[in-house]
Design a protein around this motif. Sequence first.
Motif, mmCIF file in Angstrom:
data_model
loop_
_atom_site.group_PDB
_atom_site.id
_atom_site.type_symbol
_atom_site.label_atom_id
_atom_site.label_comp_id
_atom_site.label_asym_id
_atom_site.label_seq_id
_atom_site.Cartn_x
_atom_site.Cartn_y
_atom_site.Cartn_z
ATOM 1 N N GLU A 177 0.833 -1.204 0.000
ATOM 2 C CA GLU A 177 0.000 0.000 0.000
ATOM 3 C C GLU A 177 0.874 1.263 0.000
ATOM 4 N N PHE A 178 1.887 1.244 0.854
ATOM 5 C CA PHE A 178 2.794 2.385 0.917
ATOM 6 C C PHE A 178 3.507 2.569 -0.419
ATOM 7 N N ALA A 179 3.939 1.472 -1.040
ATOM 8 C CA ALA A 179 4.661 1.549 -2.313
ATOM 9 C C ALA A 179 3.798 2.176 -3.403
ATOM 10 N N VAL A 180 2.521 1.816 -3.448
ATOM 11 C CA VAL A 180 1.612 2.390 -4.449
ATOM 12 C C VAL A 180 1.438 3.883 -4.196
ATOM 13 N N LEU A 181 1.167 4.256 -2.955
ATOM 14 C CA LEU A 181 1.002 5.678 -2.639
ATOM 15 C C LEU A 181 2.283 6.462 -2.923
ATOM 16 N N GLU A 182 3.408 5.881 -2.598
ATOM 17 C CA GLU A 182 4.688 6.560 -2.822
ATOM 18 C C GLU A 182 4.922 6.784 -4.310
ATOM 19 N N ALA A 183 4.606 5.801 -5.139
ATOM 20 C CA ALA A 183 4.780 5.948 -6.590
ATOM 21 C C ALA A 183 3.897 7.084 -7.116
ATOM 22 N N LEU A 184 2.645 7.111 -6.694
ATOM 23 C CA LEU A 184 1.731 8.165 -7.144
ATOM 24 C C LEU A 184 2.142 9.534 -6.588
ATOM 25 N N TYR A 185 2.618 9.546 -5.368
ATOM 26 C CA TYR A 185 3.048 10.773 -4.699
ATOM 27 C C TYR A 185 4.207 11.435 -5.453
ATOM 28 N N GLY A 244 -2.374 -8.520 -10.764
ATOM 29 C CA GLY A 244 -3.484 -9.162 -10.063
ATOM 30 C C GLY A 244 -3.584 -8.696 -8.625
ATOM 31 N N SER A 245 -2.480 -8.633 -7.937
ATOM 32 C CA SER A 245 -2.450 -8.151 -6.550
ATOM 33 C C SER A 245 -2.687 -6.650 -6.485
ATOM 34 N N MET A 246 -2.296 -5.960 -7.536
ATOM 35 C CA MET A 246 -2.395 -4.506 -7.570
ATOM 36 C C MET A 246 -3.847 -4.054 -7.439
ATOM 37 N N THR A 247 -4.766 -4.750 -8.085
ATOM 38 C CA THR A 247 -6.175 -4.369 -8.017
ATOM 39 C C THR A 247 -6.669 -4.397 -6.575
ATOM 40 N N TYR A 248 -6.283 -5.423 -5.831
ATOM 41 C CA TYR A 248 -6.673 -5.541 -4.429
ATOM 42 C C TYR A 248 -6.119 -4.376 -3.609
ATOM 43 N N VAL A 249 -4.851 -4.054 -3.812
ATOM 44 C CA VAL A 249 -4.207 -2.964 -3.075
ATOM 45 C C VAL A 249 -4.882 -1.632 -3.414
ATOM 46 N N ILE A 250 -5.136 -1.411 -4.690
ATOM 47 C CA ILE A 250 -5.783 -0.166 -5.116
ATOM 48 C C ILE A 250 -7.196 -0.073 -4.536
ATOM 49 N N ASP A 251 -7.929 -1.177 -4.538
ATOM 50 C CA ASP A 251 -9.272 -1.184 -3.946
ATOM 51 C C ASP A 251 -9.231 -0.770 -2.475
ATOM 52 N N LYS A 252 -8.262 -1.310 -1.724
ATOM 53 C CA LYS A 252 -8.148 -0.980 -0.302
ATOM 54 C C LYS A 252 -7.830 0.497 -0.097
ATOM 55 N N LEU A 253 -6.920 1.029 -0.898
ATOM 56 C CA LEU A 253 -6.548 2.440 -0.765
ATOM 57 C C LEU A 253 -7.684 3.359 -1.226
ATOM 58 N N GLU A 254 -8.416 2.925 -2.230
ATOM 59 C CA GLU A 254 -9.556 3.712 -2.705
ATOM 60 C C GLU A 254 -10.657 3.750 -1.635
ATOM 61 N N ALA A 255 -10.859 2.633 -0.950
ATOM 62 C CA ALA A 255 -11.861 2.577 0.119
ATOM 63 C C ALA A 255 -11.511 3.523 1.266
ATOM 64 N N ARG A 256 -10.221 3.804 1.440
ATOM 65 C CA ARG A 256 -9.767 4.735 2.481
ATOM 66 C C ARG A 256 -9.684 6.171 1.963
ATOM 67 N N ASP A 257 -10.146 6.399 0.729
ATOM 68 C CA ASP A 257 -10.132 7.721 0.088
ATOM 69 C C ASP A 257 -8.719 8.285 -0.079
ATOM 70 N N LEU A 258 -7.735 7.394 -0.267
ATOM 71 C CA LEU A 258 -6.356 7.840 -0.458
ATOM 72 C C LEU A 258 -5.988 7.941 -1.936
ATOM 73 N N LEU A 259 -6.762 7.284 -2.780
ATOM 74 C CA LEU A 259 -6.573 7.390 -4.222
ATOM 75 C C LEU A 259 -7.899 7.143 -4.902
ATOM 76 N N GLY A 301 -4.762 11.450 0.394
ATOM 77 C CA GLY A 301 -3.570 10.633 0.209
ATOM 78 C C GLY A 301 -2.306 11.471 0.193
ATOM 79 N N ARG A 302 -2.375 12.614 -0.472
ATOM 80 C CA ARG A 302 -1.214 13.512 -0.531
ATOM 81 C C ARG A 302 -0.887 14.066 0.854
ATOM 82 N N GLN A 303 -1.907 14.444 1.618
ATOM 83 C CA GLN A 303 -1.676 14.943 2.974
ATOM 84 C C GLN A 303 -1.033 13.867 3.848
ATOM 85 N N LEU A 304 -1.515 12.635 3.701
ATOM 86 C CA LEU A 304 -0.924 11.527 4.463
ATOM 87 C C LEU A 304 0.544 11.349 4.103
#
Length: 139
Positions: free
Chosen positions: A37-45, A64-79, A99-102
Motif C-alpha cells: 500500500e505504501f509503495a503504491v502511494l509513494e509511486a503516485l506521490y 493481479g495483486s495490484m487491483t486488491y491494493v488499489i481497492d483498499k486504498l480507494e476505500a480509504r479515500d487515499l486514491l 492521500g497527498r496529505q498523508l
Amino acid sequence: MEENLSLKSFVVLMKASKSVTERVKKDISRYHMKTSEFAVLEALYHKGDLTVKQISEAVLINTGSMTYVIDKLEARDLLERRPCKNDRRAVYIHITDEGRQLMDDIFPKHQKAIEEIFQNVTAEEKKAAIDILKRIGQK
C-alpha cells in the motif's frame, strides 16, 4: 578449499535484503499500512497519475495483486480511479488530497528511517553499491 566469493556475496546480499526489508516493514506498519500500500502511494506521490500497469512495474507487484491494493486504498479515500480521456480502455490511478496529505506527513519520517539504515555507509560506498547492484540486476 578456496572461498567462493560469488556465493558469499549472494548470501550476504540476501541477509542484508532480509534485514532491510524487515526494518522497512516495521517502519511502514507504524502508519497502519502494508508495504504494498505504501509503495503504491509513494509511486503516485512522486510520479503523479499512473496506470495500474505502470504502478505494477514501478513497485514490482503483479497486476493481479495490484487491483486488491488499489481497492483498499480507494476505500480509504487515499486514491481514486480516473478514466483516460484519450483511451477509454485505460484508467489512471490518482492520489487524492487525503492521500497527498498523508504522504506529506509520513514520507519524511520514512525517508529518515531509510537514512538511519544507511547511516554507517559513506556516500562513496553508497554510489559503489548502487553501481554494483545495478550490474548484478542487469544479468
